[in-house]
Design a protein around this motif. Structure first.
Motif, PDB file in Angstrom:
ATOM      1  N   ASP A 264       2.651   1.513  -3.484  1.00  0.00           N
ATOM      2  CA  ASP A 264       1.708   1.919  -4.526  1.00  0.00           C
ATOM      3  C   ASP A 264       1.445   3.420  -4.475  1.00  0.00           C
ATOM      4  O   ASP A 264       1.308   4.079  -5.510  1.00  0.00           O
ATOM      5  CB  ASP A 264       0.385   1.169  -4.371  1.00  0.00           C
ATOM      6  N   ALA A 265       1.364   3.956  -3.258  1.00  0.00           N
ATOM      7  CA  ALA A 265       1.014   5.367  -3.097  1.00  0.00           C
ATOM      8  C   ALA A 265       2.209   6.299  -3.238  1.00  0.00           C
ATOM      9  O   ALA A 265       2.079   7.403  -3.788  1.00  0.00           O
ATOM     10  CB  ALA A 265       0.357   5.576  -1.736  1.00  0.00           C
ATOM     11  N   GLU A 266       3.386   5.858  -2.762  1.00  0.00           N
ATOM     12  CA  GLU A 266       4.518   6.776  -2.673  1.00  0.00           C
ATOM     13  C   GLU A 266       5.799   6.275  -3.327  1.00  0.00           C
ATOM     14  O   GLU A 266       6.791   7.005  -3.367  1.00  0.00           O
ATOM     15  CB  GLU A 266       4.810   7.074  -1.201  1.00  0.00           C
TER      16      GLU A 266
ATOM     17  N   LYS B 102       7.684   2.929   8.766  1.00  0.00           N
ATOM     18  CA  LYS B 102       6.435   3.371   8.145  1.00  0.00           C
ATOM     19  C   LYS B 102       5.415   2.237   8.087  1.00  0.00           C
ATOM     20  O   LYS B 102       4.212   2.446   8.308  1.00  0.00           O
ATOM     21  CB  LYS B 102       6.723   3.899   6.742  1.00  0.00           C
TER      22      LYS B 102
ATOM     23  N   LEU C 280       1.742   2.146   9.951  1.00  0.00           N
ATOM     24  CA  LEU C 280       0.483   1.901   9.251  1.00  0.00           C
ATOM     25  C   LEU C 280      -0.317   0.797   9.915  1.00  0.00           C
ATOM     26  O   LEU C 280      -1.557   0.804   9.893  1.00  0.00           O
ATOM     27  CB  LEU C 280       0.774   1.545   7.783  1.00  0.00           C
TER      28      LEU C 280
ATOM     29  N   GLU D 231      -0.171  -1.444 -12.368  1.00  0.00           N
ATOM     30  CA  GLU D 231      -0.809  -1.279 -11.057  1.00  0.00           C
ATOM     31  C   GLU D 231       0.216  -1.070  -9.956  1.00  0.00           C
ATOM     32  O   GLU D 231      -0.032  -0.340  -8.994  1.00  0.00           O
ATOM     33  CB  GLU D 231      -1.654  -2.518 -10.746  1.00  0.00           C
ATOM     34  N   HIS D 232       1.381  -1.707 -10.099  1.00  0.00           N
ATOM     35  CA  HIS D 232       2.438  -1.617  -9.084  1.00  0.00           C
ATOM     36  C   HIS D 232       3.764  -1.249  -9.758  1.00  0.00           C
ATOM     37  O   HIS D 232       4.667  -2.083  -9.893  1.00  0.00           O
ATOM     38  CB  HIS D 232       2.598  -2.950  -8.346  1.00  0.00           C
TER      39      HIS D 232
ATOM     40  N   ALA E 279       0.829  -1.209   0.000  1.00  0.00           N
ATOM     41  CA  ALA E 279       0.000   0.000   0.000  1.00  0.00           C
ATOM     42  C   ALA E 279       0.861   1.256   0.000  1.00  0.00           C
ATOM     43  O   ALA E 279       0.570   2.229  -0.714  1.00  0.00           O
ATOM     44  CB  ALA E 279      -0.932  -0.009   1.208  1.00  0.00           C
ATOM     45  N   ILE E 280       1.936   1.248   0.789  1.00  0.00           N
ATOM     46  CA  ILE E 280       2.832   2.406   0.831  1.00  0.00           C
ATOM     47  C   ILE E 280       3.551   2.577  -0.507  1.00  0.00           C
ATOM     48  O   ILE E 280       3.651   3.682  -1.042  1.00  0.00           O
ATOM     49  CB  ILE E 280       3.845   2.248   1.978  1.00  0.00           C
TER      50      ILE E 280
ATOM     51  N   TRP F  56       6.380   0.168  -8.820  1.00  0.00           N
ATOM     52  CA  TRP F  56       7.559  -0.035  -7.983  1.00  0.00           C
ATOM     53  C   TRP F  56       8.164  -1.427  -8.157  1.00  0.00           C
ATOM     54  O   TRP F  56       9.333  -1.648  -7.815  1.00  0.00           O
ATOM     55  CB  TRP F  56       7.213   0.201  -6.508  1.00  0.00           C
TER      56      TRP F  56
ATOM     57  N   ARG G 280       6.043   4.518 -17.135  1.00  0.00           N
ATOM     58  CA  ARG G 280       6.289   5.164 -15.847  1.00  0.00           C
ATOM     59  C   ARG G 280       6.968   6.519 -16.048  1.00  0.00           C
ATOM     60  O   ARG G 280       6.627   7.495 -15.365  1.00  0.00           O
ATOM     61  CB  ARG G 280       7.156   4.268 -14.966  1.00  0.00           C
TER      62      ARG G 280
END
Length: 234
Positions: free
Chosen positions: A41-43, A52, A56, A112-113, A38-39, A115, A170
């Motif tokens: 994906d967002a950042e 972190k 969470l 979707e991912h 989740a981290i 990273w 990307r």
């Protein structure tokens, strides 16, 4: 095998281990991996840290170390959680259709991912789900006259093509597709100097901005593979 690799093998392949000390486990490797995903994906992957992830989950960083030794092992768990299972084998589906399905799903996963492009570089321990993708491609080509190394190389070739397109996508974010961004940057220059680059000017004049590189490249790779299979059969 390094100690770090041994720990990754234990976490990815071994039975779920209970913390060696302390109270009854309140976390699971699945929850920890999901928080890391989740981290990321967002950042982005660089934002992921043990601190972190622990925050969470409303746990302390030290409590997280009871489950995962460090960030390298955390990222290995995240990769395994994010890649998921490969497309299932379907009876009667030809090798070409199977490889297309795997490539298309891989492209969607990387979109979707993003990273994952950074997390899956270089020699490392793969989990059973990720290794299942390689198994699917190699198994789809079984019985078609290709050697084991050739089937492995095919998997690497397909993954490399999909990854290359994902890298371009990307880099183009958030301004649109790679092809559209390329046209926006180079189009005016090529048009202005069409006398020097006539072939480029003619080709770019017919571009409609649609991103077709993934499908076009995949089809050409499969065409070449089909030609090889046909030649071996003959």
């Amino acid at each position: 095998m390094s100690e770090e690799a041994n720990e990754a093998v234990r976490l990815l392949w071994g039975p779920p281990a209970r913390p060696s000390r302390g109270p009854k486990p309140a976390l699971s490797l699945g929850r920890i991996a999901a928080a890391g995903v989740a981290i990321a994906d967002a950042e982005g992957l660089g934002a992921v840290s043990m601190q972190k992830v622990a925050g969470l989950l409303d746990f302390t960083k030290m409590s997280l170390y009871r489950y995962v030794p460090g960030k390298a092992e955390l990222v290995a768990l995240m990769v395994e959680a994010a890649v998921g299972e490969p497309p299932p084998a379907v009876d009667g589906l030809g090798w070409r259709e199977q490889l297309t399905a795997c490539s298309d799903q891989l492209a969607r996963m990387l979109a979707e991912h993003p990273w994952l492009l950074d997390a899956t570089v270089g020699p490392r321990v793969m989990g059973p789900k990720e290794l299942g993708w390689l198994e699917r491609v190699v198994a789809a080509l079984d019985g078609h006259g290709l050697t084991g190394p050739e089937r492995m190389d095919t998997a690497v070739l397909l993954a490399g093509h999909v990854r290359g397109i994902a890298e371009q996508a990307r880099a183009a974010r958030p301004d649109g597709s790679p092809e559209a961004k390329l046209l926006a940057v180079l189009g005016p220059l090529v048009h202005q100097h069409a006398d020097r680059f006539p072939a480029l000017a003619a080709a770019m004049a017919t571009q409609d901005g649609r991103d077709q590189a993934l499908d076009f490249g995949l089809e050409r790779i499969l065409d070449g593979l089909e030609a090889l299979i046909t030649r071996r059969a003959g």
